[in-house]
Write a protein that holds these residues in place. Structure first.
Motif, mmCIF file in Angstrom:
data_model
loop_
_atom_site.group_PDB
_atom_site.id
_atom_site.type_symbol
_atom_site.label_atom_id
_atom_site.label_comp_id
_atom_site.label_asym_id
_atom_site.label_seq_id
_atom_site.Cartn_x
_atom_site.Cartn_y
_atom_site.Cartn_z
ATOM 1 N N ALA A 11 0.870 -1.172 0.000
ATOM 2 C CA ALA A 11 0.000 0.000 0.000
ATOM 3 C C ALA A 11 0.907 1.222 0.000
ATOM 4 O O ALA A 11 2.119 1.117 0.165
ATOM 5 N N THR A 24 -4.720 11.821 4.233
ATOM 6 C CA THR A 24 -5.672 11.158 3.344
ATOM 7 C C THR A 24 -5.613 9.646 3.445
ATOM 8 O O THR A 24 -6.280 8.967 2.687
ATOM 9 N N GLY A 25 -4.829 9.109 4.355
ATOM 10 C CA GLY A 25 -4.805 7.675 4.578
ATOM 11 C C GLY A 25 -3.840 6.935 3.682
ATOM 12 O O GLY A 25 -2.800 7.453 3.303
ATOM 13 N N MET A 84 -3.382 3.887 0.321
ATOM 14 C CA MET A 84 -3.974 3.358 -0.895
ATOM 15 C C MET A 84 -3.300 2.030 -1.227
ATOM 16 O O MET A 84 -2.069 1.959 -1.275
ATOM 17 N N ARG A 85 -4.098 0.989 -1.431
ATOM 18 C CA ARG A 85 -3.582 -0.294 -1.902
ATOM 19 C C ARG A 85 -3.142 -0.075 -3.351
ATOM 20 O O ARG A 85 -3.925 0.357 -4.185
ATOM 21 N N SER A 142 -7.003 1.333 -4.361
ATOM 22 C CA SER A 142 -8.210 1.457 -3.543
ATOM 23 C C SER A 142 -7.793 1.728 -2.104
ATOM 24 O O SER A 142 -6.695 1.370 -1.691
ATOM 25 N N ASP A 143 -8.697 2.358 -1.361
ATOM 26 C CA ASP A 143 -8.405 2.599 0.054
ATOM 27 C C ASP A 143 -8.842 1.368 0.848
ATOM 28 O O ASP A 143 -9.405 0.431 0.287
ATOM 29 N N THR A 193 -9.210 4.661 -5.824
ATOM 30 C CA THR A 193 -8.361 5.804 -5.525
ATOM 31 C C THR A 193 -7.327 5.953 -6.638
ATOM 32 O O THR A 193 -6.860 4.957 -7.189
#
Length: 152
Positions: free
Chosen positions: A77, A85-86, A88-89, A106-107, A113
Motif C-alpha cells: 500500500a 488522506t490515509g 492506498m492499496r 483502492s483505500d 483511488t
C-alpha cells in the motif's frame, strides 16, 4: 585532470551506468540500490528517458523489493505524505511522459483511488495492508510491473 584515455564507447558506457548507493544501520535484505538493473531498463540510455519514465522504472524496483519481503497475509500500500488522506492499496502504476506518475488503487474500505503526481513532487511511502480475506493469494503489483518492463 585524469590522464586516462577512453574510447567513445567506453565514455558512453561510463556515462550510462547508473549511480546509486545505500547504507543501512543493520543487516537487511538487498535493496534496489545494491542490485543490477533489469535488462529491459538498461536498453534505453538514461539520458534518452523522460523524467517520468526514469522515475517510474526506479519506483518499480522499490515496489518489487518491498513486496519480496512481505508475508502472504499482506499486500503493498502507499501512504500519502504531507496529508491526512490515509493509505492506498497499489493496484497499478503508470507514467505519462515527460513528467507525470500515476498510482491506481483502492483505500482500505475498497473505494477506488488514484493519485497523479509530477515527478518533481514524487514522494512515496510504501506501507502494508492486510490482503482481502476472500482472496487466497496476495496481489503483487511489483512483479507484474517488472514483467511489463521486460516485455516492452
Amino acid at each position: 585532470m585524469d590522464d586516462k584515455i577512453e574510447t567513445t564507447a567506453e565514455a558512453v558506457e561510463s556515462y550510462a551506468l547508473r549511480r546509486a548507493g545505500v547504507v543501512h544501520v543493520k543487516d537487511c535484505a538487498p535493496t534496489p540500490e545494491d542490485q543490477p538493473l533489469p535488462e529491459a531498463m538498461s536498453k534505453t540510455p538514461i539520458e534518452k528517458k523522460s523524467p517520468a519514465e526514469w522515475a517510474y522504472e526506479r519506483l518499480i524496483l522499490y515496489i518489487k523489493n518491498f513486496e519480496e519481503q512481505l508475508d502472504n497475509d499482506h499486500e503493498i500500500a502507499m501512504g500519502f505524505v504531507g496529508g491526512d488522506t490515509g493509505v492506498m492499496r497499489i493496484e497499478g502504476v503508470g507514467f505519462y511522459a515527460p513528467d507525470i506518475i500515476t498510482f491506481y488503487g483502492s483505500d482500505p474500505s475498497g473505494s477506488r483511488t488514484q493519485q497523479i503526481q509530477h515527478v518533481s513532487q514524487l514522494n512515496v511511502q510504501l506501507r502494508t495492508l492486510p490482503k482481502h480475506v476472500d482472496q487466497p493469494e496476495p496481489n503483487r503489483i511489483g512483479f507484474r510491473l517488472v514483467q511489463d518492463l521486460n516485455e516492452t
